[in-house]
Design an enzyme around this catalytic site. Structure first.
Site, mmCIF file in Angstrom:
data_model
loop_
_atom_site.group_PDB
_atom_site.id
_atom_site.type_symbol
_atom_site.label_atom_id
_atom_site.label_comp_id
_atom_site.label_asym_id
_atom_site.label_seq_id
_atom_site.Cartn_x
_atom_site.Cartn_y
_atom_site.Cartn_z
ATOM 1 N N LEU A 1 34.428 40.438 48.025
ATOM 2 C CA LEU A 1 33.737 40.313 46.731
ATOM 3 C C LEU A 1 33.150 41.607 46.212
ATOM 4 O O LEU A 1 32.096 41.621 45.581
ATOM 5 C CB LEU A 1 32.674 39.212 46.824
ATOM 6 C CG LEU A 1 33.322 37.839 47.024
ATOM 7 C CD1 LEU A 1 32.456 36.958 47.888
ATOM 8 C CD2 LEU A 1 33.606 37.187 45.687
ATOM 9 N N CYS B 1 31.160 30.728 49.027
ATOM 10 C CA CYS B 1 30.295 31.757 49.599
ATOM 11 C C CYS B 1 29.636 31.188 50.849
ATOM 12 O O CYS B 1 29.469 29.977 50.960
ATOM 13 C CB CYS B 1 29.232 32.172 48.589
ATOM 14 S SG CYS B 1 28.400 30.766 47.829
HETATM 15 C C1 LIG Z 1 42.971 39.869 46.130
HETATM 16 C C2 LIG Z 1 42.296 38.582 45.786
HETATM 17 C C3 LIG Z 1 40.958 38.557 45.379
HETATM 18 C C4 LIG Z 1 40.331 37.367 45.054
HETATM 19 N N1 LIG Z 1 39.018 37.380 44.640
HETATM 20 C C5 LIG Z 1 38.418 36.216 44.263
HETATM 21 C C6 LIG Z 1 37.082 36.221 43.744
HETATM 22 O O1 LIG Z 1 36.459 37.270 43.607
HETATM 23 N N2 LIG Z 1 36.518 35.019 43.402
HETATM 24 C C7 LIG Z 1 37.203 33.830 43.505
HETATM 25 O O2 LIG Z 1 36.645 32.782 43.160
HETATM 26 N N3 LIG Z 1 38.479 33.797 43.983
HETATM 27 C C8 LIG Z 1 39.091 34.950 44.361
HETATM 28 N N4 LIG Z 1 40.403 34.927 44.831
HETATM 29 C C9 LIG Z 1 41.107 33.629 44.941
HETATM 30 C C10 LIG Z 1 41.972 33.391 43.718
HETATM 31 O O3 LIG Z 1 41.187 33.301 42.562
HETATM 32 C C11 LIG Z 1 42.802 32.095 43.884
HETATM 33 O O4 LIG Z 1 41.890 31.022 44.015
HETATM 34 C C12 LIG Z 1 43.722 32.147 45.092
HETATM 35 O O5 LIG Z 1 44.256 33.435 45.241
HETATM 36 C C13 LIG Z 1 44.887 31.146 44.987
HETATM 37 O O6 LIG Z 1 45.706 31.444 43.893
HETATM 38 P P1 LIG Z 1 47.084 32.293 44.056
HETATM 39 O O7 LIG Z 1 47.796 31.736 45.259
HETATM 40 O O8 LIG Z 1 47.841 32.081 42.798
HETATM 41 O O9 LIG Z 1 46.692 33.732 44.264
HETATM 42 C C14 LIG Z 1 41.054 36.136 45.143
HETATM 43 C C15 LIG Z 1 42.391 36.161 45.540
HETATM 44 C C16 LIG Z 1 43.032 37.359 45.862
HETATM 45 C C17 LIG Z 1 44.475 37.328 46.290
#
Ligand SMILES: Cc1cc2nc3c(=O)[nH]c(=O)nc-3n(C[C@H](O)[C@H](O)[C@H](O)COP(=O)(O)O)c2cc1C
Ligand SMILES: Cc1cc2nc3c(=O)[nH]c(=O)nc-3n(C[C@H](O)[C@H](O)[C@H](O)COP(=O)(O)OP(=O)(O)OC[C@H]3O[C@@H](n4cnc5c(N)ncnc54)[C@H](O)[C@@H]3O)c2cc1C
Ligand SMILES: Cc1cc2nc3c(=O)[nH]c(=O)nc-3n(C[C@H](O)[C@H](O)[C@H](O)COP(=O)(O)OP(=O)(O)OC[C@H]3O[C@@H](n4cnc5c(N)ncnc54)[C@H](O)[C@@H]3O)c2cc1C
Ligand SMILES: Cc1cc2nc3c(=O)[nH]c(=O)nc-3n(C[C@H](O)[C@H](O)[C@H](O)COP(=O)(O)O)c2cc1C
Ligand code: FES
Ligand code: FES
Lengths: 268, 309, 309, 268
Positions: free
Chosen positions: B74, B131
């Site tokens: 984060l 969190c």
């Molecule tokens: C590099 C990275 C950083 C992420 N940072 C956050 C974040 O700061 N807050 C959050 O709620 N989810 C965060 N996620 C989760 C994504 O928002 C999402 O819920 C998760 O990646 C599943 O979607 P996807 O498979 O399409 O990536 C992050 C995901 C990735 C890959």
């Protein structure tokens, strides 16, 4: 400003046991690119590997760019199998690139292994700015000493070193740099394995030279969004401690990097 | 005649049902280099915390089959810099902003929501409840994320709701026994929608160095590899809730997004795929429009929850 | 000098640490067409239930990125046919048998274990506790698998232990908040080892027919896509337990198996990869031997839990 | 007894807009194979797609086998990109295959679309047993009517039907079969889309003919282990109700299949 372009492959040839050179037609990217910048290459059509692969531009010439790469794993293996005439998606130019500053009296390039990749383009740029750099190329063994002809053609003084002594002298890059005595009027450009970049830039810094290092990190987005590719800087402020190799770099003044924080144990 | 793509997520009007997943799209500006981000239904920001955070030490990423593990920790610029440096660009673009927030107590969440509304830095709040739960984190075992404790989800949700009139979306972790438990807790506490799924916990080891691939040891798994898990949870949640679900997890193409809509998602978010294809989210918008036309569906809402059993 | 590959899992001596995952290798005979299954550390059978079961209606399989969803529904020949038709082949081969059992009550599990020992149909029992918890299944929400309720895990484990002197392995579902909870419950109830992970719940929808791809709607996700999740749970469990862990989930090559050993698994199981490469499990055995030689490791046990932090 | 063999690709050519024929050198497999059996082809080197793809043997000739396939999705797309001389891993022969029984007075093959694939090999086998079958080929449109030359060369009486009438008559396979009047002395062999196999075998059964259908199902292992590829049989016993297409089939006496239980809604 980067683009994502489907580029025609002009050539993709083996240049060493595990090394290849690929040239692609990419007018938009070539027009915007500077030496030391890189592209993210889409190596798979299926979803495996999922991420693009970052590759420094070896040369930027007219309407195309070339890369020089080593087959490391699945992604670069797939890259090596692309045929001339096929098309590949390239995202770039990315990163800051090297700065070219004639005010330095002396310019020394230090390349470790495949770290030589971004330097042919840098030498082109330096030479057209009236600078003829010296070039130190170090590698594990003879076969892995690359691009010597390109550098000679540009009139660079060459120093070659190998770990096993099979070519040039049996020495490490940092030792050679030390012997050629950089000083406060010198700018050193370093690219290679993390451990080699650290030892080499220590020598440069000790000599009071300016030192630009081109770092590597695992990357996902290549454009500053994912915060995955960071290294620790010497900045004290919480929010600024981590710098992104993809957009804040890949080229950094080695003095700004917190080398002690970097855990070499994670590098293979 | 063009099909209708617009939808409403808990009070947030979207011209199309496609946003991006928090943390995979920065603050929008990074991707506006590749396409006009105003063409998206909304832009969801990286998690914003009260103060800027350095995040975890590198390495933070490792690729896995059809996906990746991340342990960013984060890292973010903090609310002040977000409001002064990041929000103005998105406001300039005129694209709706879903501001994802992250804190360490209900009060921190409330304060973030309050300031975002006050400074016009968001059109909706997405509370990332993945969190560590400060209380349970101390116990060696069991739930450690707020999202894993329905009562905590309710408490945090109430705090955010009481601090703002903006629509509040609650983002849930898939690392639970039954996604309906935290989802219903959020709904009962007044959430206007739930977003799921966040990443699945995972790890990878380098057999040469014998070290974990991530300095943080464990990380979050994302990408197409988790799509089946995400789709199942979206279906479970959408079937149990009256509030909308924003579906995400491995969405790569329009066809994937349509599966989430059929499962009951009112909107979808494209995440990791933007790394592979920077304009992936835009392609999903366009692909959904083509699908609707080809299937002669006049309104996207006809698709939502339309899976046949 | 050849490195030692032999290991002991809760009393079961294995000449190498590689078995196969239940349900992915039939009863061994199917794969003996491709290689000598006696070269494996052990063969783990398809789940055996008190009576033969027809299982779910088709379609039962769908491919997903780097994996597959299955909803076989535990079709199997039943204990009688297993003992008369399947076990003799494996006894003939002389390979250790890990008999995976599945029932609907502690009594059924106990009876299966008793009969397997009595008829010499097993060298160890693997109790698949990813079965619906008859009590909780009635409630619409919350835990529905025995494996998701630590107390139920303990109850079922005690029942099996009291019925046999064979080593008892308890197989756990990853669909929990913290794998250490059911794992420790199994250990406290006398389990000799735990096996993890079983499949992750997931689903897929056909955007053309609008139907779920599986007649059962949801299925279990397996294959390389789940490896990071499995590895993290194996590490969590192995760090918390005194009994051994049999690690599985997406193991394709020796390098993957070594990650599980480094994370603390005492043995590993190759599952879905056998579909892609019928002799995958044998290749893992051979690959581990090569790795040990190349790294001059004299004994496989030096690798177990040797991840460096 | 099946084998897993890396086979040299002798040819992989486009034979229709979306159809290809691949011939591979596979002495062990060819030696053991019967018409109606199939192989599982490893289409990807990476892990995507993960599963092998089942393909019926079109012909079994000397030391090789051929397949005739339609590009459906990612797996068959990758299959179509293999080049002559490359190698591909094939698992086979798998399944039971067709039974060849000269005691039937009349033999009628009914192929729907790509369902024609296993029949050139079956015709070879029937002919060498002194049987010249009649062949009904039905498809959506002209381009999708395949293998007619192979069947003519063997002296088979051919009936061609298309949904749009662009070749042969405008009719469905089942209608043609009805018209050619199979009887109790006839054996009918059917392969095509599930719905076509059902309607066609209904006609055969109504006429009192013997009817062998070659079914399809999603497959993972191909060798009976995973229980993923089942269809519902008419058997009453719990444990025997489900039959596996990969080892109990793919060829079944249509009378043993519980067609009412098969939910066509899942077929595209
Ligand atoms: C590099 C990275 C950083 C992420 N940072 C956050 C974040 O700061 N807050 C959050 O709620 N989810 C965060 N996620 C989760 C994504 O928002 C999402 O819920 C998760 O990646 C599943 O979607 P996807 O498979 O399409 O990536 C992050 C995901 C990735 C890959
Ligand atoms: C800015 C930058 C420029 C680069 N320029 C070049 C170049 O000009 N020539 C060249 O040969 N290599 C270069 N590399 C390294 C190159 O990107 C990796 O060798 C390549 O990604 C390995 O991929 P793989 O699939 O073959 O190996 P794998 O081991 O399969 O890769 C697995 C994962 O690790 C990542 N990875 C592996 N090694 C590295 C590495 N050293 N740096 C970053 N990510 C890595 C891959 O992207 C992938 O996500 C550069 C890296 C960066 C960050
Ligand atoms: C015994 C048998 C013999 C076959 N013989 C032939 C043949 O000779 N020629 C030919 O063109 N096709 C044949 N098929 C169908 C062929 O296997 C599928 O068309 C192919 O697997 C589609 O894969 P894909 O990745 O291109 O399509 P995708 O749609 O990407 O496949 C997705 C998943 O569905 C499975 N699948 C998709 N369609 C089918 C299908 N109809 N049957 C079984 N699995 C399917 C794939 O294996 C994969 O797991 C046969 C199928 C079976 C079961
Ligand atoms: C087709 C299929 C059938 C399975 N059947 C069973 C079973 O009967 N009993 C059981 O305990 N696990 C069963 N499993 C789960 C596997 O044993 C294993 O736990 C899971 O597949 C993860 O390993 P993998 O990713 O290597 O396949 C099955 C898995 C698959 C793919
Ligand atoms: S690779 Fe995403 S921020 Fe650098
Ligand atoms: S495909 Fe596995 S049993 Fe038929």
């Amino acid at each position: 400003m980067p683009h994502v372009v489907d580029c025609e492959i002009l050539a993709n040839e083996r240049v060493a046991p595990e090394h290849y050179r690929m040239r692609v037609r990419a007018p938009k990217i070539a027009a915007a690119a500077r030496p030391g910048q890189f592209g993210m290459f889409l190596v798979s059509r299926g979803l495996y590997p999922f991420l693009r692969r970052p590759m420094s531009f070896e040369r930027i010439a007219g309407d195309g760019v070339s890369i020089l790469y080593k087959v490391e794993g699945e992604g670069t293996r797939l890259l090596s199998q692309f045929a001339q005439g096929q098309s590949i998606s390239v995202q770039g130019p990315l990163g800051n690139g090297f700065s070219v500053d004639p005010s330095f009296a002396r310019h020394i390039i230090v390349a470790g292994g495949i770290g030589v990749a971004p330097f042919p383009g840098l030498v082109d740029a330096l030479v057209s700015a009236g600078i003829v750099p010296e070039v130190i190329i170090a590698a594990r063994t003879r076969d892995l000493i690359l691009c010597t002809e390109d550098f000679r053609r540009q009139g660079c003084k060459l120093y070659i070193a190998t770990d096993d002594g099979s070519a040039g002298e049996k020495a490490f890059a940092c030792d050679v740099l030390e012997r050629v005595k950089p000083d406060a009027e010198t700018r050193v450009y370093v690219c290679g394995p993390m451990v080699m970049m650290r030892t080499t830039s220590d020598v440069a810094v000790a000599a009071g030279a300016d030192c630009q290092v081109s770092l590597e990190a695992q990357m996902a987005c290549g454009d500053g969004a994912c915060l995955g590719c960071v290294v620790e800087s010497k900045r004290k402020q919480e929010g600024e401690k981590m710098v992104r190799v993809c957009v804040d770099g890949p080229v950094f003044d080695t003095r700004t990097i917190d080398w002690d924080a970097h855990n070499l144990a994670y590098d293979r | 005649m063009k099909p209708n793509l617009s939808t409403n997520v808990g009070g947030l009007e979207l011209k199309n049902p496609v946003t991006v997943a928090s943390g995979t799209f920065g603050y929008g500006q990074e991707y506006d280099q590749y396409f006009d981000v105003a063409r998206l239904g909304a832009v969801t920001t990286k998690s914003i915390s009260p103060a800027s955070r350095a995040g975890n030490r590198p390495p933070r990423l490792v690729e896995t089959p059809a996906g990746l593990l991340n342990a960013i920790g984060l890292q973010n610029v903090g609310i002040d810099a977000y409001l002064s440096e990041k929000a103005p660009f998105l406001r300039e673009k005129g694209v709706p902003i879903i501001a994802n927030i992250y804190g360490h107590s209900p009060d921190e969440y409330a304060e973030l929501a309050r300031r975002l509304e006050e400074a016009d830095g968001a059109d909706a709040i997405e509370a990332n409840l993945s969190c560590p739960n400060v209380h349970d984190a101390k116990t060696a075992r069991g739930a450690t994320l707020v999202s894993q404790i329905p009562d905590a989800v309710a408490e945090y949700t109430r705090a955010v709701k009481s601090a703002t009139r903006l629509p509040v979306f609650v983002k849930l972790s898939p690392n639970v026994v039954d996604i309906r438990d935290p989802a219903l807790a959020a709904q009962e506490a007044g959430a206007d929608a739930v977003s799921l799924i966040n990443t699945l916990l995972g790890m990878a080891i380098d057999s040469e160095t014998r070290r974990p691939r991530l300095a943080n040891i464990v990380g979050g798994l994302s990408g197409p590899c988790i799509r089946p898990v995400a789709l199942k949870m979206v279906w479970n949640a959408a079937s149990a809730l009256t509030i909308p679900v924003i579906g995400m997890g491995g969405i790569c193409e329009a066809e994937d997004a349509i599966q989430f809509l059929l499962a009951g998602a009112t909107a979808v978010a494209v995440g990791s795929m933007s790394f592979r294809q920077p304009d992936a989210a835009l392609r999903v918008v366009e692909g959904i429009a083509v699908y609707l036309e080809q299937h002669e569906i006049a309104d996207i809402r006809e698709l939502i929850g339309a899976m046949e059993l």
